[in-house]
Design an enzyme around this catalytic site. Structure first.
Site, short mmCIF file in Angstrom:
data_model
loop_
_atom_site.label_atom_id
_atom_site.label_comp_id
_atom_site.label_asym_id
_atom_site.label_seq_id
_atom_site.Cartn_x
_atom_site.Cartn_y
_atom_site.Cartn_z
N HIS A 132 0.87 -1.18 0.00
CA HIS A 132 0.00 0.00 0.00
C HIS A 132 0.91 1.24 0.00
CE1 HIS A 132 -2.70 3.02 1.85
NE2 HIS A 132 -3.70 2.26 1.46
N ASP A 209 3.10 -4.46 8.06
CA ASP A 209 1.88 -3.68 7.91
C ASP A 209 0.72 -4.67 8.03
OD1 ASP A 209 -0.43 -2.59 6.87
OD2 ASP A 209 0.54 -1.64 5.15
N GLN A 212 -4.46 -5.21 6.80
CA GLN A 212 -5.44 -6.12 6.21
C GLN A 212 -5.36 -7.52 6.82
OE1 GLN A 212 -7.81 -5.06 4.43
NE2 GLN A 212 -7.03 -3.09 3.71
N LYS A 235 -10.34 -0.71 10.60
CA LYS A 235 -10.47 -1.91 9.75
C LYS A 235 -10.78 -3.16 10.58
CE LYS A 235 -7.21 -0.14 6.31
NZ LYS A 235 -8.01 0.42 5.21
N CYS A 373 -4.82 2.54 -3.65
CA CYS A 373 -3.57 3.03 -3.05
C CYS A 373 -2.43 2.04 -3.22
CB CYS A 373 -3.76 3.39 -1.57
SG CYS A 373 -4.92 4.71 -1.30
N1 7TS Z 1 -1.73 -0.69 4.62
C1 7TS Z 1 -2.64 -1.46 4.01
C2 7TS Z 1 -2.26 -2.83 3.57
C3 7TS Z 1 -3.92 -0.94 3.79
O1 7TS Z 1 -4.82 -1.70 3.17
C4 7TS Z 1 -4.24 0.37 4.21
C5 7TS Z 1 -5.57 0.99 3.93
C6 7TS Z 1 -3.26 1.09 4.88
C7 7TS Z 1 -2.01 0.53 5.06
C8 7TS Z 1 -3.52 2.44 5.43
O2 7TS Z 1 -4.36 2.36 6.52
P1 7TS Z 1 -4.90 3.67 7.25
O3 7TS Z 1 -5.92 3.16 8.20
O4 7TS Z 1 -3.74 4.29 7.93
O5 7TS Z 1 -5.46 4.54 6.17
N2 7TS Z 1 -6.25 0.42 2.84
C9 7TS Z 1 -7.33 0.92 2.22
C10 7TS Z 1 -7.98 0.25 1.19
O6 7TS Z 1 -7.65 -0.84 0.75
N3 7TS Z 1 -9.01 1.00 0.75
O7 7TS Z 1 -9.06 2.12 1.49
C11 7TS Z 1 -8.01 2.09 2.40
#
Ligand code: 7TS
Length: 415
Positions: A132, A209, A212, A235, A373
């Site tokens: 990501h 990370d 997910q 999430k 992303c």
């Molecule tokens: N890493 C992964 C693998 C992610 O899927 C996401 C967000 C992030 C980091 C960032 O997370 P945040 O909570 O700090 O924003 N992924 C997604 C997505 O798949 N669609 O919208 C956000």
């Protein structure tokens, strides 16, 4: 899928679970909402909504600074989430649990604090081809600042990392291997333990990370032996604006503060400031107290169902969905790793994903379309974007049937 009443083979009573999620009980454009965008943000159960409401209604006060009853209560509730997060990750110690805004901030904290102190000219950082942007850009910025080199583990056509190539990238200059436990764009579950062991053999640290992974499977940072592990509250069925960074105590102790301000200090004079102990050294300013309390309720909710049951049920859904989508002429799944979480990313010949998303929305089906992303992933598969259905334990096989019917409609409109 085998179903006995609403209880699935995995032992999950999905109809009962759906009662806990008020947002799911609505119609969109006259159709029952089918929410297939949990990878972007997951829906929240009453337990989370009620915990946040109770905090504001009954216990609201700032934490770590009042002797009065309300401050004591809110501090206790917030700190209880730290214990819950420690258990959720099977971390050794509450001091290793740092509250952050989310995965993005967790990664940026490590880059700014550990990275600035430890990465020098000529050093190397390894990431993977399926990261990501949140796990690419901060490392890129660090490498630019320090004249260090960013190297990338390639993947194969299924969207699996090629470990033989990774082995070749490791060398004495490698300082850090940062990779996603589960890919948001492809659903690939990476062999985290193996990737970490290989990094350690080369003398490098690791950051996982877990954005997910945390919603879908049991995480054990001691078994993984990860040096840093981070995930987002929103999430895992909790609120936005709160997340967790786990780090090994020895590493966190050696790192400088990330931000200066209240709570992270022990003493302040104009000549010199001394810093607070872990974890507070990394938690400057009034935190997201309500969010932290909501996250605690979310972690309780998930562990109440059981992460193993969640993983088993979602695997059933994934198999069912993969088979159903594969039968649609012209549809190509992007991401077919042997180890996969419940993400169905796909393209359909001649139809732009945004058009697919728009027609599905008219059917009440919420999917994400775009590059997720993860632009390098799109480039690798030579597609500008995909349509992504990302599932959670509140989804059903009937909803997958609705998606398939929706896609037939898309083909009628654009075919
Ligand atoms: N890493 C992964 C693998 C992610 O899927 C996401 C967000 C992030 C980091 C960032 O997370 P945040 O909570 O700090 O924003 N992924 C997604 C997505 O798949 N669609 O919208 C956000």
């Amino acid at each position: 899928m085998t179903m006995a009443g609403s209880v699935t083979a995995a032992g999950i009573d999905v109809e009962k679970i759906r009662e806990d999620f008020p947002v799911l009980k609505q119609t969109i454009h006259g159709k029952p909402l089918v929410y297939f965008d949990s990878a972007a943000t997951a829906q929240k159960p009453f337990a989370v909504i009620d915990a946040i409401r109770k905090f504001h209604e009954v216990d609201c006060a700032n934490i770590h600074r009042g002797v009065h009853e309300l401050s004591q209560r809110s501090t206790a509730a917030y700190e209880e989430t730290r214990s819950k997060a420690r258990r959720f990750l099977n971390a050794r110690n509450n001091s290793e649990i740092i509250f952050v805004r989310g995965t993005t901030e967790g990664i940026n904290l490590v880059v700014s604090s550990w990275g600035r102190r430890n990465v020098r000219e000529g050093d190397e950082i390894i990431i993977s081809a399926m990261e990501h942007h949140s796990n690419i850009v901060p490392w890129q910025m660090l490498c630019e600042e320090r004249s260090a080199k960013l190297r990338v583990i390639p993947m194969n056509d299924r969207g699996e990392l090629i470990l033989e190539e990774y082995e070749k990238l490791l060398n004495p200059r490698t300082r850090m291997v940062a990779f996603g436990h589960v890919s948001n764009a492809l659903g690939t579950i990476n062999p985290a333990r193996q990737i970490i062991q290989m990094a350690h053999r080369a003398g490098a640290l690791t950051l996982v990370d877990g954005a997910q992974a945390a919603p879908h499977m049991n995480i054990d940072v001691q078994a993984l032996d990860s040096d840093f592990y981070t995930f987002s509250g929103h999430k895992v069925f909790g609120p936005t604006g709160i997340g967790v960074l786990h780090g090994k105590m020895r590493l966190l102790n050696a790192m400088p503060p990330y931000q200066g301000g209240g709570d992270m200090i022990r003493t302040v004079t104009f000549e010199k400031t001394t810093y607070n102990d872990l974890p507070y050294k990394f938690e400057a300013g009034t935190p997201n107290i309500a969010g932290g309390i909501g996250l605690g309720a979310a972690l309780d909710y998930m562990t109440g169902i059981g992460l193993d049951k969640i993983a088993a049920y979602e695997h059933e859904l994934l198999l069912y969905g993969t088979e159903a989508l594969s039968k649609i002429p012209g549809l190509r799944l992007i991401g077919t790793a042997r180890e996969k979480a419940a993400v169905l990313s796909f393209v359909i010949d001649g139809i732009h994903p945004h058009d697919i998303g728009t027609v599905l929305d008219r059917q009440g089906i919420a999917v994400r379309t775009g590059h997720h992303c993860a632009q390098p992933v799109m480039d690798w598969f030579h597609v500008p974007a995909t349509t992504r259905a990302s599932l959670a334990f509140y989804n059903t096989a009937a909803e997958i049937d609705a998606l398939v019917a929706g896609l037939h409609k898309v083909k009628e409109v654009f075919g």
